[in-house]
Design a protein around this motif. Sequence first.
Motif, short mmCIF file in Angstrom:
data_model
loop_
_atom_site.label_atom_id
_atom_site.label_comp_id
_atom_site.label_asym_id
_atom_site.label_seq_id
_atom_site.Cartn_x
_atom_site.Cartn_y
_atom_site.Cartn_z
N TYR A 180 -5.27 -2.34 2.51
CA TYR A 180 -4.50 -2.90 1.40
C TYR A 180 -3.43 -1.93 0.89
O TYR A 180 -2.67 -2.26 -0.01
CB TYR A 180 -5.43 -3.26 0.24
N LEU A 181 -3.37 -0.74 1.46
CA LEU A 181 -2.44 0.28 0.99
C LEU A 181 -1.05 0.04 1.56
O LEU A 181 -0.88 -0.09 2.78
CB LEU A 181 -2.94 1.67 1.41
N ASP A 182 -0.04 -0.01 0.69
CA ASP A 182 1.34 -0.17 1.14
C ASP A 182 1.73 0.99 2.05
O ASP A 182 1.26 2.12 1.90
CB ASP A 182 2.29 -0.22 -0.05
N VAL A 183 2.64 0.72 2.98
CA VAL A 183 3.03 1.75 3.94
C VAL A 183 3.67 2.94 3.24
O VAL A 183 3.42 4.10 3.61
CB VAL A 183 3.98 1.16 5.00
N GLY A 184 4.48 2.68 2.22
CA GLY A 184 5.09 3.79 1.49
C GLY A 184 4.04 4.70 0.88
O GLY A 184 4.17 5.94 0.91
N LEU A 185 2.98 4.11 0.32
CA LEU A 185 1.90 4.90 -0.25
C LEU A 185 1.08 5.58 0.85
O LEU A 185 0.54 6.67 0.64
CB LEU A 185 1.01 4.02 -1.12
N LEU A 186 0.98 4.94 2.01
CA LEU A 186 0.29 5.56 3.14
C LEU A 186 1.02 6.84 3.55
O LEU A 186 0.40 7.90 3.75
CB LEU A 186 0.25 4.59 4.33
N PHE A 187 2.34 6.78 3.65
CA PHE A 187 3.12 7.96 3.99
C PHE A 187 3.01 9.03 2.90
O PHE A 187 2.97 10.22 3.21
CB PHE A 187 4.59 7.58 4.22
N GLN A 188 2.96 8.60 1.65
CA GLN A 188 2.80 9.56 0.55
C GLN A 188 1.44 10.24 0.62
O GLN A 188 1.32 11.44 0.36
CB GLN A 188 2.97 8.85 -0.79
N LEU A 189 0.42 9.48 0.98
CA LEU A 189 -0.93 10.04 1.13
C LEU A 189 -0.95 11.10 2.22
O LEU A 189 -1.60 12.14 2.08
CB LEU A 189 -1.90 8.91 1.44
N ILE A 190 -0.25 10.84 3.30
CA ILE A 190 -0.14 11.83 4.37
C ILE A 190 0.53 13.10 3.86
O ILE A 190 0.07 14.22 4.11
CB ILE A 190 0.63 11.25 5.57
#
Length: 338
Positions: A80-90
Motif C-alpha cells: 500500500y506504500l506509494d512509490v515516492g514514499l518507497l524511495f524515501q524509505l530507501i
Amino acid sequence: MPHDALDKLIGDSFPRDTLALYGRWAQLEGWLRELVYTELRARQGSGWEQAIDRRTASRSDRDEINGYMASADRSDLLSYLDVGLLFQLIDDNWELFEACLLPRVRWLGLAHELLAIRHRIAHVRRPHRDDLARVEQALRDLDHGARVFYAAYAQERRFGNTGAVATGWRRGGHPTAERLMEHAARQYGTRFTLRASARPWAPDAKAHLGDAGSLWHAQWMQVGSGEADPVEFWEGLGSLRGEAGRDAQKLAMHVLWSGPGSLEITFPAVEDQRAIADAIGQCFDVLLMQTRRTSVAQIDGEAWQRWTAKGDLLPGRVQVGSLLSLAAPDMPFRVLEP
C-alpha cells in the motif's frame, strides 16, 4: 489457456511497447519492494512495519471495507506504500540497501527519473518513446545488486550451537524435534536441515541470539513420493491450535516452495529464539499433516504452471517457484536484466 486474455489484448492492437513497459515496471518495482521488505525485516523482525508511514497503514485499514474483493496482498502493508514514499524509505535507511543498489548519487538521480515514468503509468498517460528503454537500462544497472541480494540469502553463515534454535533444531533438543525428525524421515522421507545466512550489511560473525541481519533457514525436503500443497499448508498453519499457528505465521519472514516437496521458511534472528524454535516445530507438524502420497515422479511444464499459480492465492512472503526460492550463491544467469 492462461494467456488468452493477454493474447486478445495484443490482438486488439493494444500498443505493444506500452504493454512491455507495464511489465518491465512491475518487474522493477516488485524487486525494490522485496528488497525493502527483506532488509527491514532482517533488521527489526516483526516490528519492521514501524518504519512505514502511518498513512499507509490507514489506507490498508480502509481497504478492509472491500474485503469481498481483496487481493492476496491485503495483509502486506508495503503493497500500500506509494512509490515516492518507497524511495524515501530507501533513502532514510540507505545503510541497508547500498550493497544492492547503485552508488547513492547515481541512485538518487535514477529514482527521480523513474518516478516520472511511474507517474505516467499510474495515470495511464501515454509513455515517452524512451520510457521502455530507460526502465530496461535501469534493470540492467541494478542486476549486479540484485545478484548480491539473492546470493546473500542463499549463502550459508556459520552459527553457534547455543541458543534455543540451534540446540533445539541442529542438535535435536526441541521436544518436537525429538518427536518428529526420525519419524518424518522414516515414514515420509522428509529430511530437515537448519542453516543460517546474513544480509550484506550484517556484521561478520556467527548467527546467534539477537543478531540483526542474520536469518535462520528451516528447510524440509520430501524425498520420493511425498508432497504438500502451499495453500493448504499456509491455511493449516493459521488454524493450528489457534494463537500458536498465527504466531508461526507472524514470525515467518518468507515461506518458500521451490517444488512440491521442498519447503524453506526463514526467521529473522532478532526475534525471540524460543519463539522461533517453537514456530519451526509448528511448521513441521503442519507439513506432515498436509503431506500426501503421490505417484508423480516428475512435474512437467503444464503441471508446474498449475502449481506455481497457487502463489497468486497467497501473501507475498509465501512464494511458490519464485526466484527467491531458487536462489543460489553463484547463479549462472542474470536476475533482472531483460
